[in-house]
Design a protein around this motif. Structure first.
Motif, PDB file in Angstrom:
ATOM      1  N   PRO A   4       0.838  -1.200   0.000  1.00 39.73           N
ATOM      2  CA  PRO A   4       0.000   0.000   0.000  1.00 39.73           C
ATOM      3  C   PRO A   4       0.877   1.256   0.000  1.00 39.73           C
ATOM      4  CG  PRO A   4      -0.786  -1.587   1.610  1.00 39.73           C
ATOM      5  CD  PRO A   4       0.533  -2.092   1.126  1.00 39.73           C
ATOM      6  N   VAL A   5       0.334   2.317  -0.550  1.00 38.06           N
ATOM      7  CA  VAL A   5       1.087   3.570  -0.645  1.00 38.06           C
ATOM      8  C   VAL A   5       1.556   4.044   0.724  1.00 38.06           C
ATOM      9  CG1 VAL A   5       0.928   6.004  -1.263  1.00 38.06           C
ATOM     10  CG2 VAL A   5      -0.056   4.287  -2.779  1.00 38.06           C
ATOM     11  N   VAL A   6       0.678   3.927   1.733  1.00 33.12           N
ATOM     12  CA  VAL A   6       1.050   4.426   3.058  1.00 33.12           C
ATOM     13  C   VAL A   6       2.226   3.646   3.620  1.00 33.12           C
ATOM     14  CG1 VAL A   6      -0.583   2.942   4.307  1.00 33.12           C
ATOM     15  CG2 VAL A   6       0.156   5.107   5.330  1.00 33.12           C
ATOM     16  N   VAL A   7       2.302   2.346   3.327  1.00 33.47           N
ATOM     17  CA  VAL A   7       3.421   1.531   3.812  1.00 33.47           C
ATOM     18  C   VAL A   7       4.712   1.975   3.151  1.00 33.47           C
ATOM     19  CG1 VAL A   7       4.385  -0.798   3.902  1.00 33.47           C
ATOM     20  CG2 VAL A   7       1.957  -0.438   4.355  1.00 33.47           C
ATOM     21  N   ARG A   8       4.651   2.261   1.851  1.00 34.98           N
ATOM     22  CA  ARG A   8       5.853   2.708   1.144  1.00 34.98           C
ATOM     23  C   ARG A   8       6.291   4.097   1.636  1.00 34.98           C
ATOM     24  NH1 ARG A   8       4.135   1.709  -4.995  1.00 34.98           N
ATOM     25  NH2 ARG A   8       2.052   1.838  -4.081  1.00 34.98           N
ATOM     26  N   ALA A   9       5.325   4.960   1.925  1.00 34.43           N
ATOM     27  CA  ALA A   9       5.667   6.284   2.446  1.00 34.43           C
ATOM     28  C   ALA A   9       6.327   6.170   3.822  1.00 34.43           C
ATOM     29  CB  ALA A   9       4.417   7.154   2.530  1.00 34.43           C
ATOM     30  N   LEU A  10       5.782   5.314   4.655  1.00 33.11           N
ATOM     31  CA  LEU A  10       6.363   5.123   5.979  1.00 33.11           C
ATOM     32  C   LEU A  10       7.752   4.498   5.893  1.00 33.11           C
ATOM     33  CD1 LEU A  10       3.224   3.895   7.960  1.00 33.11           C
ATOM     34  CD2 LEU A  10       4.378   6.100   8.174  1.00 33.11           C
ATOM     35  N   SER A  11       7.951   3.634   4.886  1.00 35.49           N
ATOM     36  CA  SER A  11       9.264   3.019   4.722  1.00 35.49           C
ATOM     37  C   SER A  11      10.319   4.073   4.379  1.00 35.49           C
ATOM     38  CB  SER A  11       9.230   1.935   3.645  1.00 35.49           C
ATOM     39  OG  SER A  11       9.105   2.487   2.353  1.00 35.49           O
ATOM     40  N   LEU A  12       9.912   5.118   3.682  1.00 35.04           N
ATOM     41  CA  LEU A  12      10.843   6.219   3.396  1.00 35.04           C
ATOM     42  C   LEU A  12      11.205   6.957   4.686  1.00 35.04           C
ATOM     43  CD1 LEU A  12       9.309   7.704   0.129  1.00 35.04           C
ATOM     44  CD2 LEU A  12      11.535   6.590   0.339  1.00 35.04           C
ATOM     45  N   LEU A  13      10.216   7.255   5.497  1.00 32.84           N
ATOM     46  CA  LEU A  13      10.472   7.957   6.752  1.00 32.84           C
ATOM     47  C   LEU A  13      11.339   7.127   7.690  1.00 32.84           C
ATOM     48  CD1 LEU A  13       6.936   9.450   7.447  1.00 32.84           C
ATOM     49  CD2 LEU A  13       8.935  10.641   6.525  1.00 32.84           C
ATOM     50  N   ALA A  14      11.179   5.805   7.613  1.00 32.42           N
ATOM     51  CA  ALA A  14      11.928   4.924   8.515  1.00 32.42           C
ATOM     52  C   ALA A  14      13.416   4.879   8.209  1.00 32.42           C
ATOM     53  CB  ALA A  14      11.349   3.508   8.444  1.00 32.42           C
ATOM     54  N   GLN A  15      13.831   5.411   7.079  1.00 30.47           N
ATOM     55  CA  GLN A  15      15.252   5.378   6.730  1.00 30.47           C
ATOM     56  C   GLN A  15      16.057   6.443   7.462  1.00 30.47           C
ATOM     57  OE1 GLN A  15      15.922   2.669   5.220  1.00 30.47           O
ATOM     58  NE2 GLN A  15      13.688   2.419   5.061  1.00 30.47           N
ATOM     59  N   PHE A  16      15.386   7.408   8.059  1.00 26.90           N
ATOM     60  CA  PHE A  16      16.102   8.430   8.818  1.00 26.90           C
ATOM     61  C   PHE A  16      16.443   7.894  10.204  1.00 26.90           C
ATOM     62  CE2 PHE A  16      13.750  10.770   5.629  1.00 26.90           C
ATOM     63  CZ  PHE A  16      14.690  11.688   5.180  1.00 26.90           C
ATOM     64  N   THR A  17      17.688   8.012  10.577  1.00 23.25           N
ATOM     65  CA  THR A  17      18.153   7.577  11.886  1.00 23.25           C
ATOM     66  C   THR A  17      19.034   8.666  12.474  1.00 23.25           C
ATOM     67  OG1 THR A  17      20.189   6.541  11.076  1.00 23.25           O
ATOM     68  CG2 THR A  17      18.181   5.186  11.062  1.00 23.25           C
ATOM     69  N   GLU A  18      19.514   8.430  13.679  1.00 23.71           N
ATOM     70  CA  GLU A  18      20.410   9.399  14.310  1.00 23.71           C
ATOM     71  C   GLU A  18      21.679   9.576  13.483  1.00 23.71           C
ATOM     72  OE1 GLU A  18      22.372  10.384  18.689  1.00 23.71           O
ATOM     73  OE2 GLU A  18      21.351   8.474  18.331  1.00 23.71           O
ATOM     74  N   GLN A  19      22.111   8.492  12.828  1.00 24.35           N
ATOM     75  CA  GLN A  19      23.313   8.564  11.996  1.00 24.35           C
ATOM     76  C   GLN A  19      23.011   9.053  10.586  1.00 24.35           C
ATOM     77  OE1 GLN A  19      22.528   5.700  13.872  1.00 24.35           O
ATOM     78  NE2 GLN A  19      23.841   6.506  15.510  1.00 24.35           N
TER      79      GLN A  19
END
Length: 265
Positions: A4-19
């Motif tokens: 689903p589109v929302v899952v793919r959008a969230l997967s993009l946000l999940a790539q941001f980390t402290e590093q």
């Protein structure tokens, strides 16, 4: 069928980390496993909404609007808002680090930290995740969680923490049993500095553990047994403010930890 589109959008946000606080489009596409065209379309929507912000060099960072939404979490901001006066009181007594964490999945999430400019260095930031096995707040939360969570953690290989190592399954069970019985966890570590952390549970109105409170000070500066009453008293005061009905024996409070009700809070 694709995600689903929302899952793919969230997967993009999940790539941001402290590093990885700033990422360009190609990095987002590669890390999230999305086609460049798909990533571009989703990034544009996320930027328009405010979940992402575009820097002058073309990279993207997490947008402030996500913080606005996250601040509405009752397990985050709600607990923090009630606990803050007591955190401030505890900080005034210790003048080092005071941490407030909640359980999220298989980690503890640090929702607040009060620290002096001269306090010893610690590894975790507000909004960051902390391991359950090897942190004092984590052990408090894990000791009071369901047995299923502990079993899940024990089935996964433990990742040693720098300056601390890890706990074997049998040893971890024994530690958690002691934490459950005593109502306090004590963890010493050597990295990024030599510290001792003492944590206690905060109970909600339903009796369950809503959060964990800890103080972190340089090891050997203050004996752990002197810190335990301070942390317990503050945790109990916060629990009462959350509606938890304490037993008669639980009404004791260390005289140095002020009751916010005396200040009209």
């Amino acid at each position: 069928m694709g995600q689903p589109v929302v899952v793919r959008a969230l997967s993009l946000l999940a790539q941001f980390t402290e590093q990885r606080r700033a990422l360009n489009l190609s990095e987002l596409s590669r890390l999230a496993g999305l086609a460049p065209a798909t990533a571009l379309r989703l990034v544009r929507h996320l930027t328009e909404w405010g979940a992402l912000e575009r820097l002058e060099d073309g990279r993207y960072v997490v947008g402030v609007r996500l913080w606005e939404i996250a601040s509405l979490s009752p397990r985050g901001h709600g607990v923090r808002q009630i606990a803050l006066p007591y955190l401030e009181d505890l900080y005034e007594v210790t003048r080092h680090h005071v941490l407030l964490s909640v359980l999220e999945g298989r980690d503890a999430v640090l929702i607040d930290r009060l620290s002096s400019r001269t306090a010893t260095e610690v590894a975790y930031r507000v909004g960051g995740r902390m391991p359950l096995r090897t942190t004092a707040v984590g052990q408090v939360l894990l000791a009071n969680a369901g047995p299923e969570l502990l079993q899940e953690l024990l089935e996964d290989p433990a990742v040693p923490e720098l300056g601390l190592g890890t706990l074997a399954a049998g040893r971890l069970r024994a530690v958690l049993a002691e934490v459950k019985q005593s109502g306090v966890a004590v963890v010493r570590r050597k990295h990024p500095s030599r510290t001792v952390s003492v944590a206690a549970p905060i109970h909600g109105a339903d009796g369950g553990v809503a959060a964990a409170l800890s103080i972190v000070v340089p090891d050997a500066e203050t004996p752990a047994h002197e810190l335990v009453p301070l942390v317990r008293a503050a945790a109990r005061a916060i629990s009462r403010s959350l509606g938890h009905q304490m037993k008669a024996s639980g009404a004791w409070r260390h005289p140095q930890v002020q009751d916010v009700r005396r200040r009209g809070g």
